[in-house]
Design a protein around this motif. Structure first.
Motif, PDB file in Angstrom:
ATOM      1  N   ARG A  97      63.946  47.413  71.242  1.00  0.00           N
ATOM      2  CA  ARG A  97      62.798  47.117  70.377  1.00  0.00           C
ATOM      3  C   ARG A  97      63.197  46.136  69.268  1.00  0.00           C
ATOM      4  O   ARG A  97      62.476  45.187  68.969  1.00  0.00           O
ATOM      5  N   ILE A  98      64.356  46.349  68.674  1.00  0.00           N
ATOM      6  CA  ILE A  98      64.833  45.445  67.617  1.00  0.00           C
ATOM      7  C   ILE A  98      65.000  44.030  68.174  1.00  0.00           C
ATOM      8  O   ILE A  98      64.595  43.052  67.537  1.00  0.00           O
ATOM      9  N   ASP A  99      65.587  43.919  69.364  1.00  0.00           N
ATOM     10  CA  ASP A  99      65.751  42.599  69.990  1.00  0.00           C
ATOM     11  C   ASP A  99      64.405  41.924  70.202  1.00  0.00           C
ATOM     12  O   ASP A  99      64.254  40.722  69.964  1.00  0.00           O
ATOM     13  N   ALA A 100      63.409  42.696  70.661  1.00  0.00           N
ATOM     14  CA  ALA A 100      62.075  42.122  70.901  1.00  0.00           C
ATOM     15  C   ALA A 100      61.443  41.649  69.602  1.00  0.00           C
ATOM     16  O   ALA A 100      60.829  40.574  69.551  1.00  0.00           O
ATOM     17  N   LEU A 101      61.593  42.421  68.537  1.00  0.00           N
ATOM     18  CA  LEU A 101      61.039  42.019  67.245  1.00  0.00           C
ATOM     19  C   LEU A 101      61.701  40.733  66.750  1.00  0.00           C
ATOM     20  O   LEU A 101      61.045  39.867  66.191  1.00  0.00           O
ATOM     21  N   ARG A 102      63.004  40.622  66.973  1.00  0.00           N
ATOM     22  CA  ARG A 102      63.710  39.404  66.555  1.00  0.00           C
ATOM     23  C   ARG A 102      63.227  38.198  67.358  1.00  0.00           C
ATOM     24  O   ARG A 102      63.076  37.105  66.812  1.00  0.00           O
ATOM     25  N   ARG A 103      63.026  38.405  68.670  1.00  0.00           N
ATOM     26  CA  ARG A 103      62.553  37.299  69.506  1.00  0.00           C
ATOM     27  C   ARG A 103      61.168  36.839  69.086  1.00  0.00           C
ATOM     28  O   ARG A 103      60.849  35.665  69.141  1.00  0.00           O
ATOM     29  N   GLU A 104      60.331  37.803  68.681  1.00  0.00           N
ATOM     30  CA  GLU A 104      58.989  37.448  68.237  1.00  0.00           C
ATOM     31  C   GLU A 104      59.004  36.780  66.871  1.00  0.00           C
ATOM     32  O   GLU A 104      58.011  36.205  66.445  1.00  0.00           O
ATOM     33  N   SER A 105      60.138  36.860  66.182  1.00  0.00           N
ATOM     34  CA  SER A 105      60.290  36.282  64.839  1.00  0.00           C
ATOM     35  C   SER A 105      59.159  36.714  63.916  1.00  0.00           C
ATOM     36  O   SER A 105      58.527  35.907  63.245  1.00  0.00           O
ATOM     37  N   ARG A 106      58.917  38.004  63.927  1.00  0.00           N
ATOM     38  CA  ARG A 106      57.879  38.503  63.037  1.00  0.00           C
ATOM     39  C   ARG A 106      58.289  38.245  61.593  1.00  0.00           C
ATOM     40  O   ARG A 106      59.450  38.450  61.230  1.00  0.00           O
ATOM     41  N   PRO A 107      57.347  37.816  60.771  1.00  0.00           N
ATOM     42  CA  PRO A 107      57.709  37.583  59.373  1.00  0.00           C
ATOM     43  C   PRO A 107      58.032  38.914  58.699  1.00  0.00           C
ATOM     44  O   PRO A 107      57.424  39.938  58.993  1.00  0.00           O
ATOM     45  N   LEU A 108      59.013  38.847  57.855  1.00  0.00           N
ATOM     46  CA  LEU A 108      59.386  40.035  57.094  1.00  0.00           C
ATOM     47  C   LEU A 108      58.346  40.282  56.005  1.00  0.00           C
ATOM     48  O   LEU A 108      57.734  39.347  55.498  1.00  0.00           O
ATOM     49  N   PRO A 109      58.141  41.540  55.628  1.00  0.00           N
ATOM     50  CA  PRO A 109      57.190  41.809  54.546  1.00  0.00           C
ATOM     51  C   PRO A 109      57.602  41.061  53.275  1.00  0.00           C
ATOM     52  O   PRO A 109      58.788  40.940  52.971  1.00  0.00           O
ATOM     53  N   VAL A 110      56.616  40.542  52.556  1.00  0.00           N
ATOM     54  CA  VAL A 110      56.896  39.803  51.327  1.00  0.00           C
ATOM     55  C   VAL A 110      57.133  40.805  50.198  1.00  0.00           C
ATOM     56  O   VAL A 110      56.294  41.669  49.943  1.00  0.00           O
ATOM     57  N   PRO A 111      58.269  40.736  49.539  1.00  0.00           N
ATOM     58  CA  PRO A 111      58.528  41.683  48.447  1.00  0.00           C
ATOM     59  C   PRO A 111      57.644  41.377  47.241  1.00  0.00           C
ATOM     60  O   PRO A 111      57.187  40.244  47.056  1.00  0.00           O
ATOM     61  N   GLU A 112      57.433  42.417  46.463  1.00  0.00           N
ATOM     62  CA  GLU A 112      56.682  42.199  45.229  1.00  0.00           C
ATOM     63  C   GLU A 112      57.518  41.336  44.290  1.00  0.00           C
ATOM     64  O   GLU A 112      58.728  41.482  44.199  1.00  0.00           O
ATOM     65  N   ILE A 113      56.846  40.428  43.623  1.00  0.00           N
ATOM     66  CA  ILE A 113      57.555  39.533  42.707  1.00  0.00           C
ATOM     67  C   ILE A 113      57.455  40.109  41.303  1.00  0.00           C
ATOM     68  O   ILE A 113      56.374  40.452  40.821  1.00  0.00           O
ATOM     69  N   THR A 114      58.590  40.245  40.672  1.00  0.00           N
ATOM     70  CA  THR A 114      58.599  40.719  39.291  1.00  0.00           C
ATOM     71  C   THR A 114      59.148  39.621  38.404  1.00  0.00           C
ATOM     72  O   THR A 114      59.908  38.758  38.862  1.00  0.00           O
ATOM     73  N   LEU A 115      58.777  39.657  37.158  1.00  0.00           N
ATOM     74  CA  LEU A 115      59.240  38.638  36.222  1.00  0.00           C
ATOM     75  C   LEU A 115      60.664  38.894  35.769  1.00  0.00           C
ATOM     76  O   LEU A 115      61.361  37.978  35.359  1.00  0.00           O
ATOM     77  N   ASP A 116      61.074  40.162  35.811  1.00  0.00           N
ATOM     78  CA  ASP A 116      62.443  40.482  35.410  1.00  0.00           C
ATOM     79  C   ASP A 116      63.373  40.197  36.584  1.00  0.00           C
ATOM     80  O   ASP A 116      63.172  40.705  37.677  1.00  0.00           O
ATOM     81  N   SER A 117      64.362  39.372  36.336  1.00  0.00           N
ATOM     82  CA  SER A 117      65.322  39.138  37.415  1.00  0.00           C
ATOM     83  C   SER A 117      66.334  40.280  37.405  1.00  0.00           C
ATOM     84  O   SER A 117      66.783  40.702  36.345  1.00  0.00           O
ATOM     85  N   PRO A 118      66.676  40.786  38.579  1.00  0.00           N
ATOM     86  CA  PRO A 118      67.639  41.887  38.602  1.00  0.00           C
ATOM     87  C   PRO A 118      69.017  41.392  38.188  1.00  0.00           C
ATOM     88  O   PRO A 118      69.358  40.221  38.374  1.00  0.00           O
ATOM     89  N   ASP A 119      69.756  42.300  37.584  1.00  0.00           N
ATOM     90  CA  ASP A 119      71.116  41.950  37.201  1.00  0.00           C
ATOM     91  C   ASP A 119      71.932  41.690  38.462  1.00  0.00           C
ATOM     92  O   ASP A 119      71.794  42.412  39.452  1.00  0.00           O
ATOM     93  N   PRO A 120      72.764  40.656  38.457  1.00  0.00           N
ATOM     94  CA  PRO A 120      73.597  40.421  39.640  1.00  0.00           C
ATOM     95  C   PRO A 120      74.563  41.593  39.820  1.00  0.00           C
ATOM     96  O   PRO A 120      74.982  42.220  38.843  1.00  0.00           O
ATOM     97  N   GLU A 121      74.886  41.880  41.083  1.00  0.00           N
ATOM     98  CA  GLU A 121      75.807  42.979  41.327  1.00  0.00           C
ATOM     99  C   GLU A 121      77.194  42.593  40.824  1.00  0.00           C
ATOM    100  O   GLU A 121      77.668  41.485  41.046  1.00  0.00           O
ATOM    101  N   ARG A 122      77.791  43.548  40.159  1.00  0.00           N
ATOM    102  CA  ARG A 122      79.125  43.297  39.625  1.00  0.00           C
ATOM    103  C   ARG A 122      80.170  43.643  40.675  1.00  0.00           C
ATOM    104  O   ARG A 122      79.943  44.517  41.514  1.00  0.00           O
TER     105      ARG A 122
END
Length: 198
Positions: A97-122
């Motif tokens: 199923r994962i292979d089929a989804l990749r072949r179909e190139s389904r768009p990934l869900p668009v994340p919510e956009i926030t104004l606060d940028s997350p802190d980079p991982e240390r």
């Protein structure tokens, strides 16, 4: 020629080890009765699992049949020392199923956009996350094989306890007990200071 494993077509399959032997009969003898018994047991369960994971009924049916065809074609790759029959077959279906989804190139869900940028991982956080992941892997390896099997099915394949019990031909209470005991052991191991896991 029908091997002695072909009993499953006419008799009851008593446990997961029998499904392992059925796959081995398919690999060794191309045993059609053994495969028919595997198909009868796993195809409807795969379809239900795939529908729960978001596949449409017709697509789930196709994925289930494709997975079972792969079992027929690649039965010789099955290693019962690494995984039980159910785990191996459900993993094949999930990967198809994962292979089929990749072949179909389904768009990934668009994340919510926030104004606060997350802190980079240390670097320290990344190192700690890797160490935690390693500790979990070590702890999982310390479980009994039957506990690992139910944990994989319940948490990695997202099956309900009842579905795990049905797939493994075990009483529901036995499955719940194995999961509970495995989780207790994992918690105890992960609560130990680093370096003390056995």
């Amino acid at each position: 020629m029908v091997s002695d494993i072909g009993f499953a077509r006419v008799g009851a399959v008593s446990g997961e080890a029998d499904y392992d032997r059925l796959i081995q009969a398919v690999a060794r003898d191309r045993d059609r009765d053994a495969f028919a018994a595997l198909f009868d047991h796993f195809a409807p369960r795969l379809k239900a699992y795939l529908m729960r994971s978001g596949a449409a009924p017709a697509a789930a049916d196709d994925f289930a049949q494709d997975a079972m065809l792969t079992v027929w074609r690649k039965a010789e790759l099955f290693d019962p020392s690494r995984a039980r029959a159910a785990t191996w077959i459900f993993t094949i279906a999930r990967n198809r199923r994962i292979d089929a989804l990749r072949r179909e190139s389904r768009p990934l869900p668009v994340p919510e956009i926030t104004l606060d940028s997350p802190d980079p991982e240390r670097p320290d956080d990344l190192l700690e996350a890797r160490q935690d992941e390693g500790r979990v892997r070590v702890a999982l390896r310390s479980l009994k094989p039957d506990q690992i099997e139910v944990i994989q099915m319940a948490f990695f394949q997202d099956l309900t306890h009842a579905e795990v019990a049905q797939s493994l031909a075990l009483p529901l209470g036995t499955v719940k007990s194995r999961i509970r005991n495995a989780m207790i052991k994992l918690r105890d191991l992960l609560d130990q200071p680093v370096g003390e896991q056995s």
